[in-house]
Design a protein around this motif. Structure first.
Motif, PDB file in Angstrom:
ATOM      1  N   UNK A  46       0.862  -1.177   0.000  1.00  0.00           N
ATOM      2  CA  UNK A  46       0.000   0.000   0.000  1.00  0.00           C
ATOM      3  C   UNK A  46       0.899   1.227   0.000  1.00  0.00           C
ATOM      4  N   UNK A  47       0.306   2.391  -0.238  1.00  0.00           N
ATOM      5  CA  UNK A  47       1.080   3.624  -0.310  1.00  0.00           C
ATOM      6  C   UNK A  47       1.849   3.926   0.972  1.00  0.00           C
ATOM      7  N   UNK A  48       1.328   3.499   2.094  1.00  0.00           N
ATOM      8  CA  UNK A  48       1.961   3.827   3.370  1.00  0.00           C
ATOM      9  C   UNK A  48       3.177   2.953   3.678  1.00  0.00           C
ATOM     10  N   UNK A  49       3.430   1.938   2.875  1.00  0.00           N
ATOM     11  CA  UNK A  49       4.579   1.051   3.104  1.00  0.00           C
ATOM     12  C   UNK A  49       5.865   1.838   2.958  1.00  0.00           C
ATOM     13  N   UNK A  50       6.740   1.703   3.928  1.00  0.00           N
ATOM     14  CA  UNK A  50       8.013   2.407   3.881  1.00  0.00           C
ATOM     15  C   UNK A  50       9.089   1.510   3.294  1.00  0.00           C
ATOM     16  N   UNK A  51       9.937   2.107   2.465  1.00  0.00           N
ATOM     17  CA  UNK A  51      11.070   1.377   1.904  1.00  0.00           C
ATOM     18  C   UNK A  51      12.342   1.872   2.582  1.00  0.00           C
ATOM     19  N   UNK A  52      13.310   0.991   2.609  1.00  0.00           N
ATOM     20  CA  UNK A  52      14.603   1.314   3.210  1.00  0.00           C
ATOM     21  C   UNK A  52      15.690   0.753   2.307  1.00  0.00           C
ATOM     22  N   UNK A  53      16.914   1.190   2.471  1.00  0.00           N
ATOM     23  CA  UNK A  53      18.003   0.643   1.651  1.00  0.00           C
ATOM     24  C   UNK A  53      18.083  -0.876   1.788  1.00  0.00           C
ATOM     25  N   UNK A  54      18.223  -1.543   0.650  1.00  0.00           N
ATOM     26  CA  UNK A  54      18.292  -2.999   0.621  1.00  0.00           C
ATOM     27  C   UNK A  54      17.014  -3.649   0.143  1.00  0.00           C
ATOM     28  N   UNK A  55      15.896  -2.922   0.155  1.00  0.00           N
ATOM     29  CA  UNK A  55      14.636  -3.474  -0.322  1.00  0.00           C
ATOM     30  C   UNK A  55      14.671  -3.634  -1.840  1.00  0.00           C
ATOM     31  N   UNK A  56      13.981  -4.673  -2.331  1.00  0.00           N
ATOM     32  CA  UNK A  56      13.853  -4.898  -3.772  1.00  0.00           C
ATOM     33  C   UNK A  56      12.467  -4.458  -4.202  1.00  0.00           C
ATOM     34  N   UNK A  57      12.402  -3.544  -5.146  1.00  0.00           N
ATOM     35  CA  UNK A  57      11.133  -3.003  -5.642  1.00  0.00           C
ATOM     36  C   UNK A  57      10.951  -3.453  -7.082  1.00  0.00           C
ATOM     37  N   UNK A  58       9.812  -4.074  -7.377  1.00  0.00           N
ATOM     38  CA  UNK A  58       9.452  -4.459  -8.739  1.00  0.00           C
ATOM     39  C   UNK A  58       8.274  -3.581  -9.134  1.00  0.00           C
TER      40      UNK A  58
END
Length: 131
Positions: A46-58
């Motif tokens: 969802x939009x509120x999900x936070x990403x941090x260094x190391x995450x893989x985004x597709x």
């Protein structure tokens, strides 16, 4: 250009996609997330999900599929060269996008076969074919 990022920084996925310049506006990024075109570490988000260094985004955007690893979280949206330092595209993703670009480039133009209205000769052939 080397930019240092905070290793513990986090940012909402829609804002990160906008800051990394995958989308022109934050609302377009939010729409893509809501429609399920973005996953983080293999999970729909969802939009509120936070990403941090190391995450893989597709991400599926602009008729392309991107698979990137988050390298950093910028403080705000900046220039394109800085935005490109916030992620690293996987080699598989680069190869797949290049193959798709080559396929689109070599594909024949759909409108090339269209020649406009039939001529008088074409019309006679059409009428003969129908009868």
């Amino acid at each position: 250009m080397q930019v240092d990022f905070d290793a513990d920084a986090r940012m909402r996925i829609d804002k990160w996609l906008w800051c990394a310049r995958f989308f022109k506006t934050r609302s377009l990024a939010a729409d893509a997330v809501e429609r399920g075109r973005v996953t983080v570490n293999g999970q729909p988000v969802k939009n509120s999900r936070e990403v941090k260094p190391g995450d893989t985004v597709v991400l599926d955007a602009h008729e392309q599929r991107w698979e990137v690893v988050v390298k950093g979280v910028p403080a705000s949206r900046g220039s394109a060269p800085i935005a490109q330092t916030t992620y690293a595209e996987t080699p598989e993703s680069q190869a797949r996008r290049q193959q798709e670009a080559d396929r689109r480039r070599l594909q024949p133009e759909p409108a090339a076969q269209l020649q406009g209205r039939p001529t008088k000769r074409d019309r006679r052939r059409i009428d003969d074919f129908r009868s």
